[in-house]
Design a protein around this motif. Structure first.
Motif, PDB file in Angstrom:
ATOM      1  N   VAL A  13       9.125   8.084  -2.942  1.00 46.60           N
ATOM      2  CA  VAL A  13       8.409   7.080  -2.012  1.00 46.60           C
ATOM      3  C   VAL A  13       9.247   6.692  -0.702  1.00 46.60           C
ATOM      4  CG1 VAL A  13       7.440   4.883  -1.729  1.00 46.60           C
ATOM      5  CG2 VAL A  13       6.739   6.639  -3.659  1.00 46.60           C
ATOM      6  N   LEU A  14       8.807   6.689   0.385  1.00 50.48           N
ATOM      7  CA  LEU A  14       9.627   6.452   1.732  1.00 50.48           C
ATOM      8  C   LEU A  14       8.935   5.069   2.306  1.00 50.48           C
ATOM      9  CD1 LEU A  14      10.350   9.935   3.198  1.00 50.48           C
ATOM     10  CD2 LEU A  14      11.749   8.406   1.805  1.00 50.48           C
ATOM     11  N   PRO A  15       9.797   4.391   2.963  1.00 53.21           N
ATOM     12  CA  PRO A  15       9.078   3.302   3.705  1.00 53.21           C
ATOM     13  C   PRO A  15       8.622   3.759   4.988  1.00 53.21           C
ATOM     14  CG  PRO A  15      11.468   3.027   3.923  1.00 53.21           C
ATOM     15  CD  PRO A  15      11.165   4.303   2.765  1.00 53.21           C
ATOM     16  N   THR A  16       7.946   2.759   5.632  1.00 53.50           N
ATOM     17  CA  THR A  16       7.089   3.139   6.926  1.00 53.50           C
ATOM     18  C   THR A  16       7.989   2.178   7.987  1.00 53.50           C
ATOM     19  OG1 THR A  16       5.035   2.116   6.790  1.00 53.50           O
ATOM     20  CG2 THR A  16       5.238   4.369   5.989  1.00 53.50           C
TER      21      THR A  16
ATOM     22  N   VAL B 112       0.937  -1.214  -0.085  1.00 57.50           N
ATOM     23  CA  VAL B 112       0.064   0.026   0.129  1.00 57.50           C
ATOM     24  C   VAL B 112       0.956   1.141  -0.039  1.00 57.50           C
ATOM     25  CG1 VAL B 112      -1.853   1.216   1.196  1.00 57.50           C
ATOM     26  CG2 VAL B 112      -1.643  -1.433   1.307  1.00 57.50           C
ATOM     27  N   LEU B 113       0.475   2.265  -0.881  1.00 55.28           N
ATOM     28  CA  LEU B 113       1.122   3.569  -0.844  1.00 55.28           C
ATOM     29  C   LEU B 113       0.124   4.541  -0.347  1.00 55.28           C
ATOM     30  CD1 LEU B 113       3.423   5.541  -1.635  1.00 55.28           C
ATOM     31  CD2 LEU B 113       2.263   5.577  -3.869  1.00 55.28           C
ATOM     32  N   ILE B 114       0.393   5.499   0.365  1.00 54.41           N
ATOM     33  CA  ILE B 114      -0.322   6.616   0.877  1.00 54.41           C
ATOM     34  C   ILE B 114       0.346   7.776   0.081  1.00 54.41           C
ATOM     35  CG2 ILE B 114      -0.879   8.332   2.719  1.00 54.41           C
ATOM     36  CD1 ILE B 114      -0.701   5.947   4.690  1.00 54.41           C
TER      37      ILE B 114
ATOM     38  N   VAL C 237       2.977  13.615   8.854  1.00 55.48           N
ATOM     39  CA  VAL C 237       3.521  13.726  10.158  1.00 55.48           C
ATOM     40  C   VAL C 237       2.844  12.710  11.023  1.00 55.48           C
ATOM     41  CG1 VAL C 237       3.059  15.268  12.313  1.00 55.48           C
ATOM     42  CG2 VAL C 237       3.533  16.292   9.849  1.00 55.48           C
ATOM     43  N   GLY C 238       1.867  11.988  10.538  1.00 58.44           N
ATOM     44  CA  GLY C 238       1.179  11.264  11.446  1.00 58.44           C
ATOM     45  C   GLY C 238       1.870   9.778  11.377  1.00 58.44           C
ATOM     46  N   LEU C 239       2.830   9.593  10.249  1.00 58.91           N
ATOM     47  CA  LEU C 239       3.539   8.351  10.083  1.00 58.91           C
ATOM     48  C   LEU C 239       4.950   8.716  10.373  1.00 58.91           C
ATOM     49  CD1 LEU C 239       2.014   6.843   6.701  1.00 58.91           C
ATOM     50  CD2 LEU C 239       2.048   5.913   9.208  1.00 58.91           C
ATOM     51  N   GLY C 240       5.354   9.886  11.140  1.00 55.26           N
ATOM     52  CA  GLY C 240       6.675  10.141  11.564  1.00 55.26           C
ATOM     53  C   GLY C 240       7.681  10.684  10.641  1.00 55.26           C
ATOM     54  N   LYS C 241       7.317  10.992   9.541  1.00 57.66           N
ATOM     55  CA  LYS C 241       7.953  11.833   8.412  1.00 57.66           C
ATOM     56  C   LYS C 241       7.727  13.282   8.478  1.00 57.66           C
ATOM     57  CE  LYS C 241       8.674   7.572   7.205  1.00 57.66           C
ATOM     58  NZ  LYS C 241       9.954   6.913   7.396  1.00 57.66           N
ATOM     59  N   ILE C 242       8.786  14.019   7.682  1.00 54.77           N
ATOM     60  CA  ILE C 242       8.759  15.487   7.878  1.00 54.77           C
ATOM     61  C   ILE C 242       8.593  15.780   6.340  1.00 54.77           C
ATOM     62  CG2 ILE C 242      10.299  15.494   9.661  1.00 54.77           C
ATOM     63  CD1 ILE C 242      12.495  16.253   7.943  1.00 54.77           C
ATOM     64  N   LYS C 243       7.917  17.039   6.155  1.00 55.32           N
ATOM     65  CA  LYS C 243       7.778  17.756   5.004  1.00 55.32           C
ATOM     66  C   LYS C 243       8.940  18.633   4.613  1.00 55.32           C
ATOM     67  CE  LYS C 243       4.170  20.047   6.495  1.00 55.32           C
ATOM     68  NZ  LYS C 243       3.130  21.131   6.313  1.00 55.32           N
ATOM     69  N   GLU C 244       9.826  17.931   3.444  1.00 58.20           N
ATOM     70  CA  GLU C 244      11.010  18.826   2.965  1.00 58.20           C
ATOM     71  C   GLU C 244      10.810  19.638   1.996  1.00 58.20           C
ATOM     72  OE1 GLU C 244      14.613  16.672   3.924  1.00 58.20           O
ATOM     73  OE2 GLU C 244      13.297  14.933   4.335  1.00 58.20           O
ATOM     74  N   SER C 245      11.250  20.663   1.642  1.00 57.73           N
ATOM     75  CA  SER C 245      11.086  21.427   0.477  1.00 57.73           C
ATOM     76  C   SER C 245      11.914  20.752  -0.739  1.00 57.73           C
ATOM     77  CB  SER C 245      11.748  22.768   0.899  1.00 57.73           C
ATOM     78  OG  SER C 245      11.571  23.646  -0.558  1.00 57.73           O
ATOM     79  N   GLY C 246      11.357  20.735  -1.906  1.00 63.73           N
ATOM     80  CA  GLY C 246      11.922  20.203  -2.938  1.00 63.73           C
ATOM     81  C   GLY C 246      11.811  18.697  -3.042  1.00 63.73           C
ATOM     82  N   LYS C 247      11.071  17.931  -2.035  1.00 65.03           N
ATOM     83  CA  LYS C 247      10.849  16.458  -1.976  1.00 65.03           C
ATOM     84  C   LYS C 247       9.423  16.309  -1.736  1.00 65.03           C
ATOM     85  CE  LYS C 247      15.408  15.735   0.024  1.00 65.03           C
ATOM     86  NZ  LYS C 247      16.308  15.044   1.092  1.00 65.03           N
ATOM     87  N   GLY C 248       9.189  14.898  -1.870  1.00 66.14           N
ATOM     88  CA  GLY C 248       7.850  14.452  -1.815  1.00 66.14           C
ATOM     89  C   GLY C 248       6.996  14.504  -3.142  1.00 66.14           C
ATOM     90  N   VAL C 249       5.643  15.012  -3.134  1.00 64.72           N
ATOM     91  CA  VAL C 249       4.628  14.741  -4.168  1.00 64.72           C
ATOM     92  C   VAL C 249       5.065  15.866  -5.210  1.00 64.72           C
ATOM     93  CG1 VAL C 249       3.069  15.784  -3.264  1.00 64.72           C
ATOM     94  CG2 VAL C 249       2.719  14.192  -4.994  1.00 64.72           C
ATOM     95  N   TYR C 250       5.580  17.051  -4.941  1.00 66.17           N
ATOM     96  CA  TYR C 250       5.488  18.196  -5.686  1.00 66.17           C
ATOM     97  C   TYR C 250       6.601  17.922  -7.047  1.00 66.17           C
ATOM     98  CZ  TYR C 250       6.292  23.041  -7.092  1.00 66.17           C
ATOM     99  OH  TYR C 250       6.321  24.364  -7.592  1.00 66.17           O
ATOM    100  N   PRO C 251       7.833  17.567  -6.666  1.00 67.67           N
ATOM    101  CA  PRO C 251       8.635  17.193  -8.021  1.00 67.67           C
ATOM    102  C   PRO C 251       8.061  16.480  -9.108  1.00 67.67           C
ATOM    103  CG  PRO C 251      10.177  17.191  -6.115  1.00 67.67           C
ATOM    104  CD  PRO C 251       8.611  17.243  -5.570  1.00 67.67           C
ATOM    105  N   PRO C 252       7.400  15.287  -8.447  1.00 66.18           N
ATOM    106  CA  PRO C 252       6.816  14.659  -9.877  1.00 66.18           C
ATOM    107  C   PRO C 252       5.639  15.260 -10.580  1.00 66.18           C
ATOM    108  CG  PRO C 252       7.218  13.085  -7.756  1.00 66.18           C
ATOM    109  CD  PRO C 252       7.475  14.374  -7.414  1.00 66.18           C
TER     110      PRO C 252
END
Length: 251
Positions: free
Chosen positions: A73-76, A34-36, A47-62
């Motif tokens: 994509v990151l593991p949990t 499963v991917l969230i 945040v609820g899965l213990g990750k942080i919002k980082e500029s230039g990363k995550g869903v925005y570049p794609p």
């Protein structure tokens, strides 16, 4: 399977992100990959899965630069559960994308190459009918709608259904309603029971039988960066989401 599901309700505070995290975690517990995708600029699923919002990363570049989404994509902590975090830049997405011809289909394009790697992809939508939500509905196979069992629970649902009709008409004709999940229920009050019954009478079989209770454990788990399954698997909230996952798979 390889199904993409948008979890959406433009009314805030209905347990949308809680359902995204904990239904996904429960399906991962049942050996589904499963991917969230955290598509809410507030980034609460991240945040609820213990990750942080980082500029230039995550869903925005794609989304904006066409980069490969799997690189974001990151593991949990839970096997089979992954997250594509929220990007702080999502806040300005609408202003940036407004004049672009493909503004409604950016997410569908980004997800097309990665859906084959997951049984389910859940998109945690913002509490609004914005271009982010339109992108999510255009990319999704179906929509799952959490509704809180309170007096004003149906507020905004007609607007959401009208938006679904518009998306079907112009962007995604195969979009279906996966189901409606009743959340934040308090069995101690007659109001929750009455509201649940009224929703079932109004929306019939589309409503899941499993009802998610309002519990302390569900409220506490995100502050520890964990789904409730890892925080307290014996809790009523964890068992309710496991039951919902079973019902979801049977459907």
């Amino acid at each position: 399977m390889n199904t993409i599901i948008a979890i959406a309700n433009q009314k805030g505070g209905v347990g949308k992100t809680t359902t995204t995290i904990n239904l996904s975690a429960s399906l991962a517990f049942y050996h589904k990959r499963v991917l969230i995708l955290d598509f809410d600029p507030q980034g609460m699923a991240t945040v609820g899965l213990g990750k942080i919002k980082e500029s230039g990363k995550g869903v925005y570049p794609p989304l904006m630069n066409g980069l490969y989404l799997m690189d974001s994509v990151l593991p949990t902590e839970l096997d089979n559960l992954y997250i594509c975090p929220c990007s702080p830049e999502l806040t300005g997405f609408e202003a940036e994308i407004f004049t672009q011809e493909d503004r409604e289909t950016r997410l569908r394009t980004a997800l097309h190459k990665v859906r084959k790697f997951f049984h389910f992809i859940f998109i945690d939508c913002p509490p609004s009918l914005s271009f982010l939500t339109i992108n999510a509905l255009t990319a999704a196979d179906s929509i799952l709608i959490p509704i809180q069992t309170e007096f004003f629970c149906m507020e905004g649902i007609p607007d959401l259904f009208r938006t679904l009709d518009e998306v079907r008409a112009h962007l995604n004709p195969s979009l279906s309603i996966e189901g409606i999940v009743l959340t934040m229920s308090d069995d101690r009050t007659n109001l929750s029971k009455q509201v649940a019954e009224e929703i079932r009478q109004s929306l019939k079989d589309v409503v899941y039988q499993t009802i998610i209770p309002r519990t302390v454990r569900l409220a506490e788990a995100p502050s520890f960066g964990k789904p409730v399954l890892l925080y307290d698997i014996k809790s009523k909230g964890a068992q309710s989401y496991l039951n919902l996952a079973e019902e979801f798979l049977k459907r």
